[in-house]
Design a protein around this motif. Structure first.
Motif, PDB file in Angstrom:
ATOM      1  N   LYS A 197       0.882  -1.164   0.000  1.00  0.00           N
ATOM      2  CA  LYS A 197       0.000   0.000   0.000  1.00  0.00           C
ATOM      3  C   LYS A 197       0.920   1.214   0.000  1.00  0.00           C
ATOM      4  O   LYS A 197       1.649   1.453   0.966  1.00  0.00           O
ATOM      5  CB  LYS A 197      -0.848  -0.031   1.271  1.00  0.00           C
ATOM      6  N   HIS A 241      -5.486   1.633  -5.749  1.00  0.00           N
ATOM      7  CA  HIS A 241      -6.752   1.198  -5.157  1.00  0.00           C
ATOM      8  C   HIS A 241      -7.260  -0.099  -5.760  1.00  0.00           C
ATOM      9  O   HIS A 241      -7.661  -1.010  -5.039  1.00  0.00           O
ATOM     10  CB  HIS A 241      -7.805   2.303  -5.271  1.00  0.00           C
ATOM     11  N   ILE A 242      -7.222  -0.191  -7.094  1.00  0.00           N
ATOM     12  CA  ILE A 242      -7.739  -1.395  -7.740  1.00  0.00           C
ATOM     13  C   ILE A 242      -6.891  -2.620  -7.360  1.00  0.00           C
ATOM     14  O   ILE A 242      -7.418  -3.710  -7.119  1.00  0.00           O
ATOM     15  CB  ILE A 242      -7.854  -1.210  -9.278  1.00  0.00           C
ATOM     16  N   GLN A 283      -5.203  -3.026  -4.521  1.00  0.00           N
ATOM     17  CA  GLN A 283      -5.540  -3.364  -3.129  1.00  0.00           C
ATOM     18  C   GLN A 283      -6.875  -4.116  -3.056  1.00  0.00           C
ATOM     19  O   GLN A 283      -7.023  -5.050  -2.281  1.00  0.00           O
ATOM     20  CB  GLN A 283      -5.600  -2.093  -2.266  1.00  0.00           C
ATOM     21  N   GLU A 284      -7.811  -3.709  -3.890  1.00  0.00           N
ATOM     22  CA  GLU A 284      -9.116  -4.404  -3.925  1.00  0.00           C
ATOM     23  C   GLU A 284      -8.937  -5.862  -4.334  1.00  0.00           C
ATOM     24  O   GLU A 284      -9.526  -6.764  -3.740  1.00  0.00           O
ATOM     25  CB  GLU A 284     -10.048  -3.744  -4.958  1.00  0.00           C
ATOM     26  N   ALA A 337      -7.272  -8.024  -1.625  1.00  0.00           N
ATOM     27  CA  ALA A 337      -8.134  -8.357  -0.489  1.00  0.00           C
ATOM     28  C   ALA A 337      -8.873  -9.675  -0.720  1.00  0.00           C
ATOM     29  O   ALA A 337      -9.242 -10.363   0.225  1.00  0.00           O
ATOM     30  CB  ALA A 337      -9.127  -7.222  -0.240  1.00  0.00           C
ATOM     31  N   GLU A 338      -9.061 -10.031  -1.997  1.00  0.00           N
ATOM     32  CA  GLU A 338      -9.875 -11.212  -2.325  1.00  0.00           C
ATOM     33  C   GLU A 338      -9.083 -12.346  -2.974  1.00  0.00           C
ATOM     34  O   GLU A 338      -9.518 -13.491  -2.944  1.00  0.00           O
ATOM     35  CB  GLU A 338     -10.983 -10.815  -3.317  1.00  0.00           C
ATOM     36  N   CYS A 357     -11.158 -12.508  -9.750  1.00  0.00           N
ATOM     37  CA  CYS A 357     -10.200 -11.450 -10.068  1.00  0.00           C
ATOM     38  C   CYS A 357     -10.741 -10.562 -11.192  1.00  0.00           C
ATOM     39  O   CYS A 357     -10.763  -9.336 -11.087  1.00  0.00           O
ATOM     40  CB  CYS A 357      -8.874 -12.092 -10.473  1.00  0.00           C
ATOM     41  N   ILE A 360     -13.690  -8.295 -10.120  1.00  0.00           N
ATOM     42  CA  ILE A 360     -13.267  -7.099  -9.366  1.00  0.00           C
ATOM     43  C   ILE A 360     -12.680  -6.068 -10.336  1.00  0.00           C
ATOM     44  O   ILE A 360     -13.028  -4.893 -10.310  1.00  0.00           O
ATOM     45  CB  ILE A 360     -12.215  -7.457  -8.291  1.00  0.00           C
ATOM     46  N   ASN A 363     -14.068  -1.767 -12.350  1.00  0.00           N
ATOM     47  CA  ASN A 363     -13.343  -0.518 -12.147  1.00  0.00           C
ATOM     48  C   ASN A 363     -13.025   0.121 -13.497  1.00  0.00           C
ATOM     49  O   ASN A 363     -12.618  -0.570 -14.430  1.00  0.00           O
ATOM     50  CB  ASN A 363     -12.047  -0.841 -11.380  1.00  0.00           C
TER      51      ASN A 363
END
Ligand code: MG
Length: 337
Positions: free
Chosen positions: A87, A204-205, A207-208, A211-212, A286, A289, A293
Motif C-alpha cells: 500500500k 486502489h484497484i 488493493q481491492e 483483499a480477495e 479477479c 473485481i 473498475n
C-alpha cells in the motif's frame, strides 16, 4: 556486447538495459535485497515489511494527451509499489529543471502531481530542486521515490516465487496507449491520434484485488511493454508462458499506427497496465473485481504458465501459428517515460 560509451538503447528497457544493470550496477551494488530484482525493494524491518522504490522521468514531450511528466512521475512510482503488493504511502519528488522553463508549465506539472497523489492515497513528503543552464537538460526531469507498507502474506508477490504451472495471466486492458499517445505528441513523427495515455495510479484497484485474491505475481508493463514483462516473468524460472494473440487487447488504431511505423504493440509502453499471475480457480473473481473498475474494465485473461519451453514466451497467433516473443534487442524509443 561491449560498448565503450552509453548509447540510447542502454535506456530502452530491453536486452542492453538488462546487460547494463547486471554487468555494472549489480556487480558493484550487489546485495540480497537488490538482487531480488522486484519493482520495489522489500525491506523486512522490526516495524514490518516496507516496499521502497525509485524512478526517474524524462518523457518528451513533457505534456501529452492523457497526462504530463508530473502525473507520470507519481503514477509510475505508486504503481511500482502497488505491484509489489504494498500500500503506497509516501513519495519524494526531485526536480532537475532547465533554465527558461515556463513557470506556468511547472505549476501545471506540480498541480497534477498533487492531484494524482491525492487520488492514489499518497503524500509527497520530501523533495529537491536543481536548475541547470539552458541546454544542459530538456525542460524538466523528475525523480520520485516511494515507500509503502505490505502485509506479510504479500511479501513474495514481487519475487515471482509463488508462480506455478497452470496459473493464468491477466492484463487490465488495452496495451500500448501510452506509447502511441507520446509518439503522437512528438510532432516529428507526423501522425495524429485520438489515443490518450493510460497513465493512472493502480493502487486502489490492486488493493481491492489483493483483499480477495492470492495473486502469485504482479508487474506493471511500462517501458518495453507487455513482451518485456512476460520475458522477465519467464526468465530464470522453470516454466514457459503461452499467450494468445486474439486475447491481447490492442486498439484498432494502435494496430494501425504500429503497422504504419513498424512497431509491435507488445513492446509499446504502458503507464496504467498491470500483468497479474493468478491461480486458475481465482480468475473469475479477479476479473469481476477488475472489470468493475474504470481503470480495468477491459481486463482479460491473455494466457497461462506452462511446463513446456522453460524461460520462453510463446505467442499463439491469430492464424494458428506459434512464435517466440523475445526480449527486445532492436531500436527502442527513447524518453517514452
Ligand atoms: Mg515496474
Amino acid at each position: 556486447m561491449h560498448h565503450d560509451k552509453i548509447i540510447l538503447n542502454h535506456g530502452g528497457g530491453g536486452l542492453l538495459t538488462k546487460e547494463l544493470i547486471s554487468n555494472l550496477f549489480y556487480t558493484y551494488f550487489k546485495n540480497d535485497i537488490l538482487l531480488e530484482q522486484g519493482d520495489s525493494a522489500i525491506l523486512n524491518t522490526e516495524a514490518g515489511h516496507l516496499a521502497f522504490t525509485t524512478d526517474s522521468y524524462v518523457v518528451d514531450p513533457i505534456f501529452f494527451p492523457g497526462g504530463n511528466i508530473g502525473k507520470l512521475a507519481v503514477c509510475g512510482t505508486v504503481n511500482d509499489l502497488s505491484v509489489s503488493g504494498a500500500k503506497p504511502l509516501y513519495l519524494s519528488a526531485g526536480f532537475i529543471i532547465e533554465e527558461g522553463l515556463s513557470m506556468n508549465d511547472l505549476e501545471e506539472i506540480v498541480r497534477s502531481m498533487a492531484e494524482e497523489a491525492k487520488k492514489a492515497g499518497v503524500q509527497i513528503v520530501c523533495g529537491d530542486t536543481k536548475v541547470v543552464n539552458r541546454g544542459k537538460c530538456d525542460k524538466v526531469f523528475i525523480n520520485t521515490s516511494g515507500i509503502g507498507i505490505l502485509e506479510d502474506r504479500h511479501k513474495e508477490i514481487g519475487s515471482g516465487r509463488k508462480i506455478q504451472v497452470g496459473d493464468k495471466i491477466i492484463i487490465n486492458g488495452f496495451v500500448g496507449d501510452h506509447g502511441i499517445a507520446v509518439l503522437g505528441a512528438r510532432k516529428s513523427l507526423n501522425f495524429q491520434t485520438e489515443i490518450k495515455s493510460d497513465c493512472a495510479s493502480l493502487s486502489h484497484i490492486i488493493q481491492e484485488v489483493l483483499a480477495e485474491v492470492d495473486v502469485h505475481f504482479m508487474r506493471d508493463a511500462t517501458r518495453g511493454g507487455l513482451a518485456t514483462v512476460l520475458n522477465e516473468i519467464a526468465e530464470h524460472r522453470n516454466f514457459g508462458i503461452e499467450i494468445n494473440e486474439d486475447e491481447i487487447p490492442v486498439r484498432e488504431e494502435t494496430q494501425g499506427v504500429c503497422e504504419l511505423l513498424g512497431f509491435d504493440p507488445l513492446y509499446l509502453a504502458n503507464e496504467g497496465k498491470v500483468v497479474m499471475v493468478v491461480p486458475a480457480d481465482k480468475v473469475e473473481v479477479c476479473l469481476s473485481i477488475l472489470q468493475n473498475n474504470e481503470l480495468a474494465k477491459d481486463s482479460r485473461t491473455i494466457g497461462e504458465i506452462v511446463e513446456s519451453y522453460p524461460g520462453k514466451v510463446i505467442l499463439k497467433t491469430s492464424i494458428g501459428g506459434r512464435r517466440f516473443v523475445e526480449l527486445n534487442t532492436g531500436e527502442q524509443l527513447p524518453r517514452i517515460c
